[in-house]
Design an enzyme around this catalytic site. Sequence first.
Site, PDB file in Angstrom:
ATOM      1  N   ARG A  21      -1.725  15.583  18.011  1.00  0.00           N
ATOM      2  CA  ARG A  21      -0.840  15.730  16.852  1.00  0.00           C
ATOM      3  C   ARG A  21      -1.353  16.757  15.853  1.00  0.00           C
ATOM      4  NH1 ARG A  21       2.644  11.006  16.756  1.00  0.00           N
ATOM      5  NH2 ARG A  21       1.845   9.583  18.319  1.00  0.00           N
ATOM      6  N   THR A 244       6.977  -4.258   4.036  1.00  0.00           N
ATOM      7  CA  THR A 244       6.137  -3.219   3.423  1.00  0.00           C
ATOM      8  C   THR A 244       6.668  -2.852   2.049  1.00  0.00           C
ATOM      9  OG1 THR A 244       5.195  -1.017   3.779  1.00  0.00           O
ATOM     10  CG2 THR A 244       7.475  -1.284   4.411  1.00  0.00           C
ATOM     11  N   LYS A 247       8.223   1.799   2.312  1.00  0.00           N
ATOM     12  CA  LYS A 247       9.377   2.521   2.862  1.00  0.00           C
ATOM     13  C   LYS A 247      10.558   2.397   1.885  1.00  0.00           C
ATOM     14  CE  LYS A 247       7.415   1.704   7.420  1.00  0.00           C
ATOM     15  NZ  LYS A 247       6.758   2.965   7.758  1.00  0.00           N
TER      16      LYS A 247
HETATM   17  N1  PMP Z   1       5.772  -2.920  10.951  1.00  0.00           N
HETATM   18  C1  PMP Z   1       6.554  -1.976  11.480  1.00  0.00           C
HETATM   19  C2  PMP Z   1       7.706  -2.387  12.319  1.00  0.00           C
HETATM   20  C3  PMP Z   1       6.279  -0.616  11.241  1.00  0.00           C
HETATM   21  O1  PMP Z   1       7.056   0.337  11.765  1.00  0.00           O
HETATM   22  C4  PMP Z   1       5.180  -0.264  10.417  1.00  0.00           C
HETATM   23  C5  PMP Z   1       4.789   1.169  10.095  1.00  0.00           C
HETATM   24  N2  PMP Z   1       5.676   2.124  10.180  1.00  0.00           N
HETATM   25  C6  PMP Z   1       4.398  -1.289   9.890  1.00  0.00           C
HETATM   26  C7  PMP Z   1       4.717  -2.594  10.178  1.00  0.00           C
HETATM   27  C8  PMP Z   1       3.236  -0.970   9.005  1.00  0.00           C
HETATM   28  O2  PMP Z   1       3.669  -0.808   7.696  1.00  0.00           O
HETATM   29  P1  PMP Z   1       2.844   0.098   6.657  1.00  0.00           P
HETATM   30  O3  PMP Z   1       3.290   1.498   6.897  1.00  0.00           O
HETATM   31  O4  PMP Z   1       3.181  -0.448   5.330  1.00  0.00           O
HETATM   32  O5  PMP Z   1       1.395  -0.092   6.997  1.00  0.00           O
END
Ligand code: PMP
Length: 407
Positions: A21, A244, A247
């Site tokens: 990456r 989270t 997002k």
């Molecule tokens: N659960 C899912 C389904 C995710 O896609 C992600 C990260 N993209 C996480 C948990 C982790 O969340 P965070 O980015 O807050 O660490």
Amino acid sequence: MNYEHYFENALAALKNERRYRVFVTIEHDVTRFPRATWHGPQGAREVTVWCTNDYLGMGRHKVTIEAMAECARTLGVGAGGTRNIAGTSKPIVDLETSLADLHGKEAALVFTSGYVSNETGISTLAKLLPEPLLISDEMNHNSMIEGVRRSGGEKRIFRHNDVAHLEEVLKAAGPDRAKIIIFESVYSMDGDVSPIHAICDLAERYNAMTYLDEVHAVGLYGPRGAGYAEEVGAMHRLDVIEATLAKGFGGLGGYLAGKESVIDAIRSHAPGFIFTTALPPPVAAAARAAIEHLKVSGAERAQQRAQVAKTKARLAAAGLPVMPNNTHIVPVMVGDAQLAKAASDMLIERHGVYVQPINYPTVPRGTERLRITPTPYHSDALIDELTEALVATWRDLGLALGERQAA
Ligand code: PMP
């Protein structure tokens, strides 16, 4: 011993498989989101970001910026310790109150990321149960898989969203065995959703706990932005909801919400909670501002939905291979790692469109794609630009386009 040799070999293997990456350095500008400055090989250039998980733009919203700045000015920037030792600040306690209220649960507990909340939350829950069986959807995120592994408990994987298969697994385990069903609401790569009610029906029938990851849904779905379970009226049926703050809420951190006894037991036993410094108070204050804003404002959700629908319709009308779904995620299928990377490079270099390729192991080989996430701030003009840029790129790479239709 030549230690470096091993690391160089590991990198060479990734490069060989075209999985190495390269990061794209982006400076998001609060006033022009989703326009941003790309610091690339030719210097600084203006681009449009089409792959952010700041789905609603809350990371750049004035309520979060003001809450964070005000908190930093008054309380400083660091937590000063773990939650047990000096790290329990008023903004974190207030944030947990907001989160418990959001999900209609007795309690909530904040972690430093969604990843940590899943990893330490799932493993701790399981360790506190006698001979638990962890029953996990095959498409679950890596943080959940790691939580299951770390628990050391027995696991069964059920086919993605397949309730008949889940029932077989539950039946085979028997009614007296402790069982946790671990699944997501919105799956982030295909943008499909789980049958939450049907899974809760089975959990009740076979006496299992339910653990739902709402990472890609909080802020975005439900009348108060509590997630997809709220949208379908199932929130009260779930034992533990994980999500989270990074997002839909635009900041950083993760959390679990559930019954007081469950959350208190995790607080008291989870190493990923106990042995790490708490979130900085300004980060907690910003998250709380986003949550409280989105509980009462549906404007961001409505505008995002409108722009997502337009993006899907325009891309499909231009003959681009959009995978259909009912959520905010717009997967445009390429089917080859090298071509997905080439498409992404061409889009940013020639068209100022930034969208990362999604390759194995994030998605199965042969389903490589561009994953597009329109926010409320992606205007109709930007959607037109994206469509033209994708069509030109598809042509330049000799990728198949379907019939153009009137949008
Ligand atoms: N659960 C899912 C389904 C995710 O896609 C992600 C990260 N993209 C996480 C948990 C982790 O969340 P965070 O980015 O807050 O660490």
